[in-house]
Design a protein around this motif. Structure first.
Motif, PDB file in Angstrom:
ATOM      1  N   ASP A  60      -9.741  41.962  34.970  1.00  0.00           N
ATOM      2  CA  ASP A  60     -10.035  40.842  35.862  1.00  0.00           C
ATOM      3  C   ASP A  60     -10.583  41.289  37.212  1.00  0.00           C
ATOM      4  O   ASP A  60     -10.773  40.464  38.110  1.00  0.00           O
ATOM      5  CB  ASP A  60      -8.769  39.999  36.076  1.00  0.00           C
ATOM      6  CG  ASP A  60      -8.307  39.340  34.790  1.00  0.00           C
ATOM      7  OD1 ASP A  60      -9.178  38.945  33.986  1.00  0.00           O
ATOM      8  OD2 ASP A  60      -7.080  39.231  34.585  1.00  0.00           O
ATOM      9  N   GLY A  61     -10.801  42.593  37.369  1.00  0.00           N
ATOM     10  CA  GLY A  61     -11.373  43.081  38.614  1.00  0.00           C
ATOM     11  C   GLY A  61     -10.362  43.328  39.710  1.00  0.00           C
ATOM     12  O   GLY A  61     -10.736  43.413  40.887  1.00  0.00           O
ATOM     13  N   ARG A  62      -9.076  43.459  39.348  1.00  0.00           N
ATOM     14  CA  ARG A  62      -8.043  43.790  40.332  1.00  0.00           C
ATOM     15  C   ARG A  62      -7.795  45.294  40.312  1.00  0.00           C
ATOM     16  O   ARG A  62      -7.692  45.900  39.242  1.00  0.00           O
ATOM     17  CB  ARG A  62      -6.752  43.032  40.044  1.00  0.00           C
ATOM     18  CG  ARG A  62      -6.809  41.551  40.392  1.00  0.00           C
ATOM     19  CD  ARG A  62      -5.418  40.937  40.265  1.00  0.00           C
ATOM     20  NE  ARG A  62      -4.959  40.989  38.898  1.00  0.00           N
ATOM     21  CZ  ARG A  62      -5.082  39.973  38.028  1.00  0.00           C
ATOM     22  NH1 ARG A  62      -5.647  38.848  38.416  1.00  0.00           N
ATOM     23  NH2 ARG A  62      -4.632  40.091  36.793  1.00  0.00           N
ATOM     24  N   ILE A  63      -7.702  45.873  41.492  1.00  0.00           N
ATOM     25  CA  ILE A  63      -7.451  47.305  41.603  1.00  0.00           C
ATOM     26  C   ILE A  63      -6.007  47.602  41.215  1.00  0.00           C
ATOM     27  O   ILE A  63      -5.066  46.951  41.685  1.00  0.00           O
ATOM     28  CB  ILE A  63      -7.741  47.801  43.032  1.00  0.00           C
ATOM     29  CG1 ILE A  63      -9.235  47.638  43.351  1.00  0.00           C
ATOM     30  CG2 ILE A  63      -7.335  49.269  43.193  1.00  0.00           C
ATOM     31  CD1 ILE A  63      -9.608  48.006  44.780  1.00  0.00           C
ATOM     32  N   LEU A  64      -5.823  48.589  40.344  1.00  0.00           N
ATOM     33  CA  LEU A  64      -4.489  49.003  39.914  1.00  0.00           C
ATOM     34  C   LEU A  64      -3.983  50.161  40.780  1.00  0.00           C
ATOM     35  O   LEU A  64      -2.808  50.201  41.137  1.00  0.00           O
ATOM     36  CB  LEU A  64      -4.510  49.430  38.444  1.00  0.00           C
ATOM     37  CG  LEU A  64      -4.974  48.361  37.445  1.00  0.00           C
ATOM     38  CD1 LEU A  64      -5.078  48.960  36.052  1.00  0.00           C
ATOM     39  CD2 LEU A  64      -4.004  47.181  37.458  1.00  0.00           C
ATOM     40  N   ALA A  65      -4.894  51.089  41.109  1.00  0.00           N
ATOM     41  CA  ALA A  65      -4.519  52.246  41.920  1.00  0.00           C
ATOM     42  C   ALA A  65      -5.787  52.948  42.381  1.00  0.00           C
ATOM     43  O   ALA A  65      -6.868  52.750  41.822  1.00  0.00           O
ATOM     44  CB  ALA A  65      -3.639  53.205  41.123  1.00  0.00           C
TER      45      ALA A  65
END
Length: 242
Positions: free
Chosen positions: A9-14
């Motif tokens: 979804d285009g969210r940064i994980l790390a």
């Protein structure tokens, strides 16, 4: 290198320390941030295209995009690899990037210069240090009817064109080889037999060591001006005769 991981979804994980520092924050502040906050809207399409490529073999993609940093918009080139779990599900991507802003600016400047030279209203010739043609712009071809291929095939010495005699030509070379700029007006005969006057300027192009590597020749048709000057002189002569 800048490294980060994101979900589908285009969210940064790390992200690594270099990535966080690039965007003026700590690594712990990265999880949950959306790429839409950082990527220029005009470049989101490139990211979506790269994401589509990740779904197929070999699950890799590459793209370039502008990212917003504390220093402003920066061009970053990314190579992405799909993150795939044990069941074979693609749940995100790992990206490794490098800041290529300087390279992109240099390329844009090069393209601007290339267009300016190619579209110049003045005929432009670039030769090596010995006068062998290496480039002519569209105006030169239009003015002379000669293409670069023809000049190369026939080994035409374009810098010789227009000089009335060998002494004039040798004086020209003495000036140029000494590193000075040469200027003059020469008369040249076109393929249709018509003679035209040209204002000619030849200057040296040097490498970083100061050695002359190429010559830049600008030729501008001044026939109309010469005709007007001749007419004016003739009128003044007739007036002086009463």
């Amino acid at each position: 290198a800048l490294v980060y991981c994101r979900d589908r979804d285009g969210r940064i994980l790390a992200g690594n320390q270099a990535f966080a520092r690039k965007f003026g924050c700590l690594p712990n502040d990265l999880p949950g941030r959306r790429l839409g906050e950082l990527v220029h809207q005009d470049d989101m399409g490139a990211l979506r295209t790269a994401d589509e490529e990740l779904r197929g073999e070999p699950h890799r993609s590459a793209c370039e995009a502008r990212w917003l940093t504390p220093q402003g918009w920066r061009w970053i080139a990314w190579e992405e690899t799909a993150l795939i779990d044990a069941s074979g599900r693609n749940y995100g991507a790992r990206a490794v990037g490098h800041d290529i802003t300087r390279q992109r600016v240099a390329e844009e400047q090069y393209f601007k210069l290339s267009r300016a030279v190619e579209q110049s209203p003045v005929a432009i010739v670039i030769t090596d240090a010995e006068g062998n043609v290496q480039y002519v712009n569209a105006k030169f071809t239009e003015a002379t009817g000669c293409t670069l291929e023809e000049l190369l095939d026939d080994n035409v010495q374009v810098l010789r064109d227009g000089h009335p005699d060998e002494a004039s030509y040798q004086q020209f070379w003495e000036t140029v080889r000494s590193g000075r700029e040469w200027r003059g007006e020469l008369v040249r005969e076109r393929r249709d037999g018509k003679k035209i006057w040209e204002s000619v300027q030849v200057s040296c192009l040097r490498n970083t060591g100061g050695e002359i590597t190429h010559l830049l020749c600008l030729r501008e048709d001044v026939t109309s001006r010469r005709v007007l000057e001749d007419q004016l002189r003739q009128a003044q002569k007739m007036e002086s005769l009463g």
